[in-house]
Scaffold this active site. Structure first.
Site, PDB file in Angstrom:
ATOM      1  N   SER A 106       0.795  -1.140  -0.201  1.00  0.00           N
ATOM      2  CA  SER A 106      -0.147  -0.012  -0.001  1.00  0.00           C
ATOM      3  C   SER A 106       0.820   1.161  -0.086  1.00  0.00           C
ATOM      4  CB  SER A 106      -0.921  -0.202   1.298  1.00  0.00           C
ATOM      5  OG  SER A 106      -1.943   0.966   1.033  1.00  0.00           O
ATOM      6  N   ASP A 250      -2.340   5.979  -4.028  1.00  0.00           N
ATOM      7  CA  ASP A 250      -1.070   5.391  -3.333  1.00  0.00           C
ATOM      8  C   ASP A 250      -0.881   4.256  -4.600  1.00  0.00           C
ATOM      9  OD1 ASP A 250      -3.557   4.112  -3.136  1.00  0.00           O
ATOM     10  OD2 ASP A 250      -2.690   3.192  -0.947  1.00  0.00           O
ATOM     11  N   ASP A 252      -1.202   0.983  -4.731  1.00  0.00           N
ATOM     12  CA  ASP A 252      -2.163  -0.070  -5.187  1.00  0.00           C
ATOM     13  C   ASP A 252      -3.699   0.644  -5.538  1.00  0.00           C
ATOM     14  OD1 ASP A 252      -2.770   0.501  -2.247  1.00  0.00           O
ATOM     15  OD2 ASP A 252      -3.843  -1.460  -1.937  1.00  0.00           O
ATOM     16  N   ASP A 254      -6.128   2.132  -3.918  1.00  0.00           N
ATOM     17  CA  ASP A 254      -7.219   2.478  -2.821  1.00  0.00           C
ATOM     18  C   ASP A 254      -7.515   3.517  -2.197  1.00  0.00           C
ATOM     19  OD1 ASP A 254      -5.108   1.675  -1.155  1.00  0.00           O
ATOM     20  OD2 ASP A 254      -6.362   0.097  -0.367  1.00  0.00           O
TER      21      ASP A 254
END
Length: 460
Positions: A106, A250, A252, A254
């Site tokens: 993340s 970010d 990833d 999300d």
């Protein structure tokens, strides 16, 4: 070297000795433990797991080990390659798989990676399920498959399915976005968002996209957490390009941060507030955010006739509360939008589709939209954990000290004062105590946070 096992998955720095970092041996152990767990929870599903990853430098290495381990455990794998976290979540459902693994740390820097574990609904495992996997990993009670029963790997791209799902949402209006003729800037920190976000924007009818750090090579161009101090280049690009809105994600994808046309940050807390305001205008109902999120969501929800609920920090906790109260929108104040009409997971692509529709239909500039919401200021501080600091004892003492205030202890200790609040909790992802505080001015927020830090230091 660091290895952290928590509700957020298995997260660690790459390299070092087994058990002290996220080494190949650790990756095999925890992947095999997950496979054992899923084998006992197939729910009439085939032995099939979806695997996706972000673009970080260690991604390919971790990816290959995970694929090999899953097939060695007798699972077929749908390998969706470099993909966002929400794309992987949707792919689990789309493939009718028994679970999924997302390889991403993340917002953590490039030396980190992690295994995020999903159930057959494409949602994160809860704490009890996570504990079961940790117990299996500790016992190393694995039964690897003989050669005739090894799993197979099938590769499939899933980004276009994800984009199509966003465009198909009733409250995403592609025509309104196209007619608004918006200019959009994007900072994707050289990860998978560098492909996913521009593709979505073009599909939504955005004519001009200004790309910053959109090559997904994984050598992050700055600290990957989408906070203002890390997004100065996006702020500059907003001014030079005369873009109408800026988006940062970010690694990833999300979490979604928004920038105003004047180069000022919209405020990560206000991503969820703005999207929720739009949803509530068309779908009255309840909202949920975690204890560390802004009061602004509560205010907006009440003004739209709904009820606001808080949950413990962690996506799985927010999702559980959303289901319990039948929330129409929810998420976390770090820019995480969870929209059940799409799926129960934080999704920056869904957030972008909804926000651009809201912006286009409002006829306002982004800065004007931001000015229409209650104004709160949040300070985020932390204390590094050292051997002499007992975080549980610290939290217990704080709860006792502020017993005359409204105290919530479902996740750490949150102290609600009439005009401000402060929340102390152990991080799920780092060896720290997080101290979040919010008030009507940044000075007040920082002051109450510092007071708490000083109290903790006196206790140690």
């Amino acid at each position: 070297m660091t290895l952290i096992k928590s509700i957020s998955g298995i997260r660690g720095t790459i390299g070092g000795k087994s058990g002290e970092g996220l080494t190949p041996l650790d990756i095999v152990k925890f992947t095999a433990a997950y496979a054992v767990f899923i084998s006992t929870h197939l729910n009439d599903k085939e032995k099939k797991i979806v695997v996706g990853r972000d673009a970080r430098l260690s991604g390919n290495m971790v990816h290959q080990i995970v694929l090999g381990t899953l097939t060695a455990m007798g699972f077929d794998v749908v390998d969706i390659g470099m993909a966002t976290t929400p794309t992987t979540e949707l792919a689990v459902v789309g493939e009718n798989a028994a679970g999924g693994i997302i390889l991403t740390a993340s917002h953590n820097p490039k030396q980190w990676n992690a295994l995020k574990l999903l159930n057959d609904k494409g949602e994160f495992l809860n704490a009890e399920e996570g504990d079961q996997i940790l117990s299996i990993a500790e016992s190393e009670d694995f039964n690897f498959s003989p050669v005739e029963q090894l799993g197979k790997i099938r590769f499939k791209q899933y980004l276009q399915e994800h984009i199509h799902s966003v465009l198909s949402l009733d409250l995403v209006d592609v025509r309104a976005i196209r007619e608004a003729d918006l200019r959009v800037a994007v900072d994707a920190v050289n990860s998978v968002g560098g492909v996913a976000v521009p593709e979505l924007l073009y599909a939504l009818g955005v004519k001009e996209v200004f790309k910053l750090h959109c090559s997904p090579h994984g050598n992050f161009s700055h600290n990957p957490e989408p906070l203002p101090q890390n997004l100065t280049e996006l702020s500059t690009l907003m001014k030079s390009s005369k873009a109408d809105v800026g988006f940062a994600v970010d690694p990833d994808v999300d979490r979604l941060a928004i920038y105003c046309e004047n180069g000022e940050p919209f405020g990560e807390e206000y991503t969820l507030v703005a999207v929720s305001d739009y949803i509530l205008q068309h779908t009255p109902g309840n909202t949920v955010s975690n204890l560390s999120s802004s009061r602004a969501l509560r205010d907006v929800t009440l003004s739209r006739g709904g009820k606001y609920y808080s949950a413990a920090v962690g996506e799985v906790n927010v999702v559980a509360k959303m289901k319990e109260v039948n929330a129409v929108i929810g998420g976390e104040g770090n820019g995480g939008v969870i929209y059940p009409a799409s799926h129960y997971g934080r999704d920056a692509l869904v957030g972008i589709g909804l926000f651009l529709t809201h912006l286009a239909k409002s006829g306002k500039k982004v800065s004007q939209l931001r000015a229409s919401y209650p104004n709160y200021f949040m300070a985020k501080q932390k204390i590094e954990l050292t051997p002499e600091i007992n975080p549980d004892a610290i939290l217990a003492k704080m709860k006792e000290k502020f017993a005359n205030q409204q105290v919530t202890d479902i996740d750490g200790v949150k102290i609600d004062f009439e005009d401000k609040w402060v929340h102390l909790r152990k991080s799920n992802t780092e060896p720290i105590i997080r101290i979040y505080s919010e008030a009507k001015s940044i000075e007040e927020a920082e002051e109450i946070g510092q007071q708490i830090i000083d109290m903790i230091r006196e206790m140690v």
